[in-house]
Design a protein around this motif. Structure first.
Motif, PDB file in Angstrom:
ATOM      1  N   ALA B 428       0.852  -1.193   0.000  1.00 20.62           N
ATOM      2  CA  ALA B 428       0.000   0.000   0.000  1.00 20.62           C
ATOM      3  C   ALA B 428       0.881   1.234   0.000  1.00 20.62           C
ATOM      4  O   ALA B 428       1.209   1.795   1.035  1.00 20.62           O
ATOM      5  N   ALA B 429       1.280   1.623  -1.182  1.00 18.31           N
ATOM      6  CA  ALA B 429       2.196   2.755  -1.301  1.00 18.31           C
ATOM      7  C   ALA B 429       1.614   3.779  -2.257  1.00 18.31           C
ATOM      8  O   ALA B 429       0.853   3.433  -3.152  1.00 18.31           O
ATOM      9  N   ASP B 430       1.997   5.022  -2.078  1.00 15.80           N
ATOM     10  CA  ASP B 430       1.541   6.066  -3.000  1.00 15.80           C
ATOM     11  C   ASP B 430       2.154   5.871  -4.373  1.00 15.80           C
ATOM     12  O   ASP B 430       1.516   6.108  -5.391  1.00 15.80           O
ATOM     13  N   LEU B 431       3.409   5.469  -4.390  1.00 16.88           N
ATOM     14  CA  LEU B 431       4.111   5.292  -5.656  1.00 16.88           C
ATOM     15  C   LEU B 431       4.827   3.945  -5.671  1.00 16.88           C
ATOM     16  O   LEU B 431       5.320   3.490  -4.635  1.00 16.88           O
ATOM     17  N   SER B 432       4.857   3.362  -6.834  1.00 17.13           N
ATOM     18  CA  SER B 432       5.599   2.122  -7.000  1.00 17.13           C
ATOM     19  C   SER B 432       6.709   2.383  -8.006  1.00 17.13           C
ATOM     20  O   SER B 432       6.454   2.910  -9.089  1.00 17.13           O
ATOM     21  N   VAL B 433       7.927   2.056  -7.616  1.00 17.89           N
ATOM     22  CA  VAL B 433       9.083   2.339  -8.461  1.00 17.89           C
ATOM     23  C   VAL B 433       9.749   1.021  -8.834  1.00 17.89           C
ATOM     24  O   VAL B 433       9.972   0.175  -7.974  1.00 17.89           O
ATOM     25  N   LYS B 438      18.335  -0.413 -17.864  1.00 18.66           N
ATOM     26  CA  LYS B 438      18.786   0.220 -19.108  1.00 18.66           C
ATOM     27  C   LYS B 438      20.217   0.708 -18.930  1.00 18.66           C
ATOM     28  O   LYS B 438      20.894   0.363 -17.961  1.00 18.66           O
ATOM     29  N   ARG B 439      20.662   1.495 -19.862  1.00 19.27           N
ATOM     30  CA  ARG B 439      22.064   1.937 -19.860  1.00 19.27           C
ATOM     31  C   ARG B 439      22.404   2.717 -18.596  1.00 19.27           C
ATOM     32  O   ARG B 439      23.437   2.502 -17.993  1.00 19.27           O
ATOM     33  N   PHE B 440      21.574   3.678 -18.242  1.00 21.67           N
ATOM     34  CA  PHE B 440      21.829   4.481 -17.051  1.00 21.67           C
ATOM     35  C   PHE B 440      21.025   3.880 -15.904  1.00 21.67           C
ATOM     36  O   PHE B 440      19.823   4.018 -15.846  1.00 21.67           O
ATOM     37  N   ARG B 441      21.722   3.184 -15.043  1.00 20.06           N
ATOM     38  CA  ARG B 441      21.038   2.478 -13.964  1.00 20.06           C
ATOM     39  C   ARG B 441      21.379   3.106 -12.633  1.00 20.06           C
ATOM     40  O   ARG B 441      22.276   3.936 -12.529  1.00 20.06           O
ATOM     41  N   VAL B 442      20.635   2.654 -11.674  1.00 18.01           N
ATOM     42  CA  VAL B 442      20.982   3.036 -10.307  1.00 18.01           C
ATOM     43  C   VAL B 442      20.995   1.765  -9.469  1.00 18.01           C
ATOM     44  O   VAL B 442      20.149   0.888  -9.658  1.00 18.01           O
ATOM     45  N   ARG B 443      21.956   1.652  -8.602  1.00 20.51           N
ATOM     46  CA  ARG B 443      22.019   0.477  -7.738  1.00 20.51           C
ATOM     47  C   ARG B 443      20.903   0.550  -6.701  1.00 20.51           C
ATOM     48  O   ARG B 443      20.542   1.640  -6.242  1.00 20.51           O
ATOM     49  N   PRO B 444      20.351  -0.599  -6.326  1.00 20.62           N
ATOM     50  CA  PRO B 444      19.282  -0.589  -5.320  1.00 20.62           C
ATOM     51  C   PRO B 444      19.700   0.141  -4.047  1.00 20.62           C
ATOM     52  O   PRO B 444      18.921   0.928  -3.502  1.00 20.62           O
ATOM     53  N   GLU B 445      20.930  -0.092  -3.608  1.00 15.84           N
ATOM     54  CA  GLU B 445      21.369   0.549  -2.364  1.00 15.84           C
ATOM     55  C   GLU B 445      21.420   2.064  -2.535  1.00 15.84           C
ATOM     56  O   GLU B 445      21.054   2.815  -1.635  1.00 15.84           O
ATOM     57  N   GLN B 446      21.855   2.476  -3.679  1.00 17.08           N
ATOM     58  CA  GLN B 446      21.960   3.910  -3.947  1.00 17.08           C
ATOM     59  C   GLN B 446      20.579   4.549  -3.963  1.00 17.08           C
ATOM     60  O   GLN B 446      20.369   5.628  -3.395  1.00 17.08           O
ATOM     61  N   PHE B 447      19.634   3.869  -4.590  1.00 16.86           N
ATOM     62  CA  PHE B 447      18.280   4.404  -4.654  1.00 16.86           C
ATOM     63  C   PHE B 447      17.669   4.450  -3.267  1.00 16.86           C
ATOM     64  O   PHE B 447      17.013   5.415  -2.883  1.00 16.86           O
ATOM     65  N   GLN B 448      17.874   3.381  -2.510  1.00 25.33           N
ATOM     66  CA  GLN B 448      17.346   3.324  -1.146  1.00 25.33           C
ATOM     67  C   GLN B 448      17.891   4.486  -0.318  1.00 25.33           C
ATOM     68  O   GLN B 448      17.150   5.169   0.378  1.00 25.33           O
ATOM     69  N   GLU B 449      19.179   4.711  -0.407  1.00 28.39           N
ATOM     70  CA  GLU B 449      19.783   5.816   0.356  1.00 28.39           C
ATOM     71  C   GLU B 449      19.175   7.141  -0.065  1.00 28.39           C
ATOM     72  O   GLU B 449      18.904   8.001   0.767  1.00 28.39           O
ATOM     73  N   ALA B 450      19.006   7.290  -1.347  1.00 27.36           N
ATOM     74  CA  ALA B 450      18.465   8.562  -1.845  1.00 27.36           C
ATOM     75  C   ALA B 450      17.044   8.769  -1.349  1.00 27.36           C
ATOM     76  O   ALA B 450      16.639   9.882  -0.989  1.00 27.36           O
ATOM     77  N   MET B 451      16.260   7.704  -1.319  1.00 29.59           N
ATOM     78  CA  MET B 451      14.870   7.835  -0.864  1.00 29.59           C
ATOM     79  C   MET B 451      14.799   8.149   0.620  1.00 29.59           C
ATOM     80  O   MET B 451      13.865   8.800   1.087  1.00 29.59           O
ATOM     81  N   GLN B 452      15.790   7.677   1.356  1.00 25.47           N
ATOM     82  CA  GLN B 452      15.747   7.919   2.791  1.00 25.47           C
ATOM     83  C   GLN B 452      15.973   9.388   3.121  1.00 25.47           C
ATOM     84  O   GLN B 452      15.560   9.851   4.177  1.00 25.47           O
ATOM     85  N   VAL B 453      16.629  10.100   2.216  1.00 23.39           N
ATOM     86  CA  VAL B 453      16.840  11.530   2.478  1.00 23.39           C
ATOM     87  C   VAL B 453      16.012  12.399   1.553  1.00 23.39           C
ATOM     88  O   VAL B 453      16.119  13.618   1.585  1.00 23.39           O
ATOM     89  N   ASP B 454      15.189  11.775   0.728  1.00 23.21           N
ATOM     90  CA  ASP B 454      14.355  12.566  -0.188  1.00 23.21           C
ATOM     91  C   ASP B 454      13.314  13.333   0.615  1.00 23.21           C
ATOM     92  O   ASP B 454      12.572  12.736   1.401  1.00 23.21           O
ATOM     93  N   PRO B 455      13.228  14.638   0.424  1.00 20.97           N
ATOM     94  CA  PRO B 455      12.311  15.447   1.248  1.00 20.97           C
ATOM     95  C   PRO B 455      10.843  15.117   1.044  1.00 20.97           C
ATOM     96  O   PRO B 455      10.015  15.434   1.881  1.00 20.97           O
ATOM     97  N   ALA B 456      10.510  14.487  -0.075  1.00 16.11           N
ATOM     98  CA  ALA B 456       9.090  14.208  -0.338  1.00 16.11           C
ATOM     99  C   ALA B 456       8.653  12.840   0.156  1.00 16.11           C
ATOM    100  O   ALA B 456       7.461  12.553   0.233  1.00 16.11           O
ATOM    101  N   VAL B 457       9.615  11.997   0.494  1.00 20.39           N
ATOM    102  CA  VAL B 457       9.285  10.601   0.819  1.00 20.39           C
ATOM    103  C   VAL B 457       9.285  10.399   2.323  1.00 20.39           C
ATOM    104  O   VAL B 457      10.239  10.777   3.007  1.00 20.39           O
ATOM    105  N   SER B 458       8.215   9.786   2.826  1.00 22.35           N
ATOM    106  CA  SER B 458       8.166   9.531   4.265  1.00 22.35           C
ATOM    107  C   SER B 458       8.598   8.109   4.599  1.00 22.35           C
ATOM    108  O   SER B 458       9.240   7.872   5.613  1.00 22.35           O
TER     109      SER B 458
END
Lengths: 623, 749
Positions: B428-433, B438-458
């Motif tokens: 039950a999430a507002d957004l599913s990512v 593809k060529r420009f990827r992001v590592r899961p750990e990197q994305f997780q870290e970014a989401m933890q400090v993203d001002p819009a994400v709780s």
């Protein structure tokens, strides 16, 4: 011996650290090349509007003797995108093109499935990979040398939806550059190769640079290599499609790349002549859309055919290129007017074992400025492929065999026992070896194909009772071949044709081709003939010669690459007896091979599956 | 409601097994021969060339968001898989031409209705060589493809036509349909085929079991709803008969006394009323049957059209005769029982005193409610004067309230399904990512870290899918099982368990309800799972419900997934945004930042398929509500008339004493309104409690025992004034008869 003052000064200058150490570059590159597995590499380094290092290393082909030189014409891959962008900016400077006008102003027929959105796409959005077009790579592995291949590809986009709102976000899209290239060629009035030759290569004096496939052989351009177990495998095939010329098909020599970089770093001037305005160069390198940060790379952005990054605290303008048998990398530091281009004749290698082109380029720039080397380009994450599992030898038999892809693809993975007592796999495409590596199992299903390239996963579908029927490789499912076909290979009397027939069919060689009939069906015909159809409208001419009846209904014209041979195909219904027929035409050196499949039973598709596809997959034609 | 599925499978002789296979991997003639030679197989279709499109098929500038399976229709008559043509050119309808023409396409009725596609419209179908336009020239019913959740949707093109429109190199698949003698033979046959094949099937296989499962939920809900309405209607009929006869007896009390005094026996007296009212009742049974047939037929047709079938084939006559006999018999019994009152009248008392006065018993003495306005008081009094009738009326209204509450809230539940995604077994999430490769990827750990400090994400929950195989038991074949791996706190994203707790450590697992039941497995049991070439054991910690995969599946944590594959990483992220942030804007923002490295969808987009199920039920629910309201309206009308008749004398007296006609009218209306109000006070909370329980029972088949019922507070509360206004309207008109009461007539004995 007393040296002349001039000599002393020269020696001092040559070996002075403030000049960056050309000798140091030489030694360093020599050392790096020897430690690497690249069969052939061409390097050019520029500084302050002059070439300070230019050299080739190794051979054009691992199995041959031709050396790589500064003038060897090498595939640039996606570095071609920067050339396309430059050419379009030149057109913009003449006033012919406005980068911010919708593409439909130049290509009125251009549309996607959502016309209202695609009408918003501009050339600038295409060049910055923010058009929203989906990255499909339609037919990118095929062979299509026709001049209209790019237009056909762009027209095909009419059936596809945009992935994103135009201008909103980044999606690396080769098709976008094809559209941009088509804008340029439409305005210029010539095909892409000529457009680039006359707009960019010739004015810059890049005489060993071309987008014309027909010149590749003439210029002895190598096709490249694939990674093998411990050495490179010479490639038999390479990417050759005019549809993506603007995105990645340009080939160039290192010397010419030096001229290219000099011009850009000098703000658009080369050898005293202005090629393009400084403002245009600024546009090429201006951040258009931000990209996520990566290890050692900050402030990443995509510009117009270029990437901009902050690496080791300095701004670099870069772009890489890869054609699956060759790779290239170009990096420039505008602030200090330095640049380096590396062109190699092999696919990317394992960055944990061999220095990547990015790492080499970055450190070359450090050496040029007498700076410490950095680890940029060296993976920082742990190697996830390392494991301590060993597949029991008693289970090897379940894995060995040929695994084929479905459909008409001729991809095959052959798994067999290796010399060192393990398992190895050979990836074969169109009969040519593309990869050869050792299988390193992490568990009974999951293995890594170890070559000099990055390890690739090969995941075996192993059942509970230990049988293996299929595997997944490169995103495709390959199915274990149950039995070899027992069909004989038949050769025509003039030895031009070799093919295998499926069971139930009979072949009769005729003058200039063959006829195939089925033992129980009298109505259908498969005919093959060598005809001289000329350059234009080959399908129409083939219809005239082979069908000799009015046509009541025509299907779409398709361009198909099967087993490395490009065919143009069209299905049709003849008037009167409503016979369904399909014509397949392929160009040979001096003539065309035409296949005609026809039936009165309205089962043309099934006949393709039963008769034509097995023949096409095994057909060998001597041009 | 089950009959359409049976029609599909029998009348249209649907294949029990549908097989698609790649002809370059498998020998289609050998496969055909194998099935044909099996003793349990009745018929096998000739191999038909097929091609599957992408889902971006365009109609009127919009994607239909469904992929199509284009099948080359054969001229030959087939033993089974008959396609029923609903709308096509005359020569097709007449049978002169059984196939589409080149450039044409026939689509299923379900696809046509759900996407508003009509004959004559054009579909743009993307191929790798460009889009192809086909004109819709036929609307058909196909046995297997009449549900939104069956993908791809079958369509038909001219024989041999696929090479005309799609690149021939893409045309390597064929379809085979297999029909067996007995439906239960399909699953074992499919299993035997896999064994014979001796290799992985390059293609797909679908059996009739899936078809029945997919139909089941919808038909069960509608069938139960219809049954409830039927019972309600019968109860109200009993109520009306009882009230009417009783009222008539009371009115004729004196006359009955005179008749009995003259020698009429009780049975003769009973017979007077029995004949009078039974005759009336029986006269209206045939029209009732007709109306019921029409309404049921309309409901049936409407419901089945939603799933792409032409409605009723003509209801079995026994389904008309039997209910008629049953209803007639029940009414006869009810009428006879009620008419016995007439026989029990004592002549002398009847002649002397007339009908006994209705009086209120118990605590509600006249004096206690003197503070009420007269109309209101009279209304309450009238209720209490005939408690049994009032209770019947309340029960009747109660059912109406039940269905209204059901309709309002089931609509709301599906419309807000994204808020209860956890109950459906989803995040039950507002957004599913989804992280792309593809060529420009992001590592899961990197994305997780970014989401933890993203001002819009709780909050963030990483997860991924996992395919495994359930080892066979007791001679059955291994079963493929799809599960989910979670990294983090599942509870904070709405995921719950019916029993037990979430798995945490590497040897723990939670099972979906039907997987647990099939075992059976309980928390604490050992559970084996095969994946990545390894058979591993887990301890069951919990059992959860999910609407996916018909209630089959499993959940475990990252540590468990890594036991199979140490390099397992999540590829999906559920994100909850900070309060007040718009999900669509959040989606746009993430796409802008991460570009091609991510694919982002909002929860509404993710759950679109589930929401679409509601569209199939809306018509049926609307019809039900209308029927019940009509029945309630009739009941109110009848009760109003009876009340006036019973209380004429009192009205006469009150009028003589100065009560206005309006007051008397309002007293009738207040009675109705009070009945409705009391009914709602009981029925509303009861409905809100019963409906989720009932839905849970109905959805059990697909693994949902607690239906995520979401209450639309405003809508539910609006039922109160809505129904009161309805009652007012239904009572107001007949209550006007009270105005016509002449005191002088009434007071005279």
């Amino acid at each position: 011996m007393r040296m002349s003052a001039l000599s002393s000064i020269l020696i001092f200058v040559a070996f002075s650290p403030s000049f960056g150490g050309t000798a140091e570059l030489e030694a360093w590159f020599e050392e790096q090349f020897q430690a690497n597995a690249i069969p052939g590499l061409a390097v050019v380094v520029v500084k302050d509007d002059r070439v300070v290092f230019l050299r080739g290393f190794g051979k054009a082909r691992a199995s041959g003797n031709t050396p790589i030189t500064a003038d060897t014409v090498m595939p640039l891959g996606s570095i071609s995108k920067s050339f396309t962008a430059l050419a379009l900016l030149r057109l913009a400077e003449t006033g012919q093109l406005d980068l911010d006008r919708p593409v439909t102003a130049y290509l009125p027929w251009f549309t996607t499935a959502r016309k209202a959105k695609s009408d918003l796409i501009t050339t600038r959005l295409l060049l910055s990979n923010t058009s929203g077009l989906p990255s499909l790579d339609l037919g990118i592995l095929g062979i299509d040398l026709d001049d209209d291949a790019d237009e056909r590809l762009v027209r095909n986009l009419s059936g596809y939806m945009l992935n994103r709102e135009p201008g909103l976000s980044f999606e690396y899209c080769n098709e976008g550059f094809t559209v941009a290239g088509l804008v340029g060629t439409t305005l210029y009035g010539k095909p892409y190769a000529a457009f680039m030759e006359e707009t960019v290569f010739e004015p810059l004096g890049m005489t060993r640079t071309t987008a014309d496939f027909r010149r590749f052989r003439e210029l002895d351009s190598p096709d490249g290599h694939y990674p093998g177990i411990e050495a490179a495998i010479p490639a038999e095939h390479t990417l050759l499609t005019n549809a993506y010329a603007a995105a990645g098909m340009i080939r160039a020599g290192a010397r010419d790349m030096g001229r290219y970089m000099r011009m850009l770093l000098a703000g658009g001037v080369l050898d005293g002549k202005r090629f393009v305005s400084e403002e245009s160069v600024g546009q090429l390198w201006r951040h258009h859309i931000a990209l996520p940060e990566r290890e050692h790379q900050k402030d990443n952005a995509y510009c117009l055919g270029w990437q901009s990054n902050l690496v080791d605290q300095r701004r670099l303008i870069t772009h890489g290129g890869n054609t699956s048998t060759a790779s290239a990398f170009l990096a420039m530091e505008p602030d200090r007017k330095t640049g380096v281009a590396l062109l190699s004749v092999i696919d990317s290698l394992d960055p944990r074992r061999f220095a990547s082109l990015e790492r080499l380029a970055n450190n070359a720039l450090h050496i040029l400025h007498d700076e410490p080397l950095s680890d940029f380009g060296l993976p920082t994450q742990p190697d996830i492929t390392i494991n301590d599992y060993t597949l029991p030898k008693a289970e090897f038999a379940a894995y060995t065999g040929n695994y084929l892809s479905a459909g008409l693809s001729t991809h095959m993975l052959t798994v067999s026992r290796s010399e060192d007592g393990g398992l190895e796999a050979k990836a074969v495409h169109r009969g040519a070896l593309e990869r050869h590596g050792l299988l390193d199992f992490a568990n009974p299903s999951r293995s890594w194909l170890r070559t000099i390239g990055p390890p690739r996963p090969v995941i075996f579908n192993r059942t509970l009772d230990g049988r293996v029927y299929a595997l997944t490789y490169q995103g495709d499912t390959l199915y274990k071949q149950a039995t070899e076909t027992a069909d004989k290979t038949q050769t025509s009397p003039d030895a031009r044709l070799r093919l295998r027939l499926p069971p139930g069919w009979e072949l009769n060689w005729t003058d200039g081709g063959f006829d195939v009939t089925h033992r129980t069906r009298n109505d259908l015909i498969l005919k093959a003939r060598f005809l001289s159809l000329g350059e234009d409208d080959t399908l129409e001419k083939a219809i005239e010669v082979m069908i000799r009846q009015p046509v009541a209904f025509r299907g779409e014209v398709h361009t198909q690459t099967i087993d490395g041979r490009t065919w143009r195909q069209q299905s049709l219904v003849t008037a009167g007896n409503s016979k369904q027929a399909a014509l397949w035409v392929t160009r040979c050196t001096d003539d065309d091979l035409v296949l005609l499949l026809s039936t009165t039973r309205q089962d043309l598709t099934i006949l393709h599956q039963e008769t034509l596809f097995p023949i096409l997959k095994q057909l060998s034609v001597s041009d | 409601m089950e009959s359409p599925v049976n029609i599909l499978l029998d009348d249209l002789r649907a294949s029990h097994i549908r097989l698609e296979l790649d002809t370059q991997i498998h020998d289609k003639n050998a496969v055909y021969a194998w099935f044909r030679d099996r003793p349990e197989v009745v018929s096998v279709t000739d191999p038909m060339a097929v091609w599957q499109s992408g889902s971006d098929v365009i109609h009127n500038g919009e994607s239909i968001k469904k992929s199509l399976l284009l099948i080359e229709r054969s001229f030959l008559d087939r033993d089974h898989d008959h396609v029923r043509i609903l709308d096509a050119d005359p020569e097709v309808l007449s049978g002169d031409r059984p196939v589409p023409l080149p450039g044409e396409i026939w689509i299923t009725n379900q696809l046509a209705l759900s996407r508003e596609i009509e004959r004559g419209d054009t579909l743009q179908i993307p191929t790798s060589a460009g889009k192809r336009e086909l004109q819709v020239s036929g609307i058909v019913v196909d046995p297997f493809n009449n549900l939104e959740n069956v993908t791809p949707a079958s369509c038909w093109v001219a024989p041999g036509f696929l090479t005309f429109m799609a690149p021939p190199a893409d045309l390597t698949e064929v379809y085979l349909g297999i029909r067996v003698a007995e439906e239960h033979q399909a699953e074992p046959l499919a299993e035997a085929f896999r064994t014979w094949l001796g290799s992985e099937l390059a293609g797909s296989m679908l059996t009739v079991k899936i078809l029945r499962l997919a139909y089941g939920l919808f038909t069960r809900i509608v069938a139960v709803a219809l049954l409830v309405v039927a019972i309600l209607a019968l109860i109200i009929a009993f109520f009306i008969i009882s009230a009417t006869v009783t009222s008539a007896v009371f009115s004729d009390y004196k006359v009955i006394g005179i008749l009995k005094a003259q020698g009429f026996t009780p049975s003769q007296v009973n017979g007077i009323y029995l004949r009078q009212y039974l005759l009336t009742a029986l006269l209206f049974i045939p029209p009732g049957i007709l109306c019921g047939h029409l309404i049921a037929g309309a409901l049936h047709r409407g419901a089945m059209e939603e799933i792409g079938l032409l409605g009723s084939e003509g209801i079995n006559p026994w389904f008309l005769v039997l209910p008629a006999l049953l209803v007639g018999g029940a009414i006869l019994l009810c009428a006879w029982w009620t008419c016995r009152r007439a026989g029990r009248v004592r002549p002398m008392e009847a002649i002397r005193f007339g009908a006994p006065s209705l009086h209120v018993k118990g605590i509600f003495k006249p004096g206690t409610l003197q503070w009420m306005p007269l109309s209101v008081f009279l209304g309450f009094r009238n209720i209490l004067l005939n408690v049994k009738r009032s209770v019947f009326a309340m029960i009747g209204f109660g059912f109406t309230v039940f269905v209204l509450v059901f309709s309002v809230n089931i609509t709301h539940s599906f419309s807000n399904i994204h808020q209860h995604a956890g109950d459906w077994g989803m995040v039950a999430a507002d957004l599913s990512v989804r992280l792309s490769s593809k060529r420009f990827r992001v590592r899961p750990e990197q994305f997780q870290e970014a989401m933890q400090v993203d001002p819009a994400v709780s909050k963030t929950l990483a997860h991924g899918s996992f395919s495994a195989v359930l080892p066979p038991k007791r001679g059955e074949s291994p079963q493929e099982l799809f599960g989910n791996v979670f990294v983090g706190d599942m509870s904070s994203f709405g995921m719950t368990n019916l029993e037990g707790s979430h798995p945490v450590s590497g040897d723990e697992i939670a099972l979906a309800l039907n997987t647990a039941r099939d075992g059976p497995y309980r928390p604490g049991d050992t559970f084996q799972l095969y994946a990545e070439g390894q058979l591993l054991e887990f301890r069951v910690t919990g059992i959860y419900q999910t609407g996916q995969n018909f209630g089959q599946g499993f959940r475990f944590g990252e540590a468990a997934a890594k036991r199979f594959n140490p390099n397992w990483k999540p590829r999906y992220y559920g994100l909850n945004l900070k309060p007040g942030l718009d999900p669509q804007e959040g989606k746009d923002r993430l796409q802008k930042i991460w570009g091609e490295a991510v694919r982002v969808t909002t929860s509404r987009e993710e759950l679109r398929e589930l929401v679409d199920i509601l569209s199939g039920m809306k018509f049926a629910l609307s019809m039900l509500c209308l029927v019940l309201l009509a029945v309630s309206g009739v009941s109110i009308f009848n009760d109003t008339i009876l009340s006036i008749k019973e209380h004429r004398k009192v009205f006469g007296i009150l009028k003589a004493l100065g009560a206005t006609s309006g007051m008397l009218r309002m007293s009738i209306v207040w009675k109705t309104l009070s009945t409705i109000l009391f009914s709602m006070l009981a029925a509303l909370p009861t409905s809100l409690w019963l409906i989720p329980l009932g839905l849970g029972k109905l959805a059990e088949g697909i693994g949902m025992v607690h239906f995520p019922f979401s209450i639309n507070v405003t809508g539910t509360l609006l039922i109160i004034p809505g129904l009161l206004l309805f009652g007012l309207a239904c009572a107001w008109l007949p209550a006007g008869r009270a105005l016509a009461v002449d005191p002088r007539e009434l007071i005279v004995e």
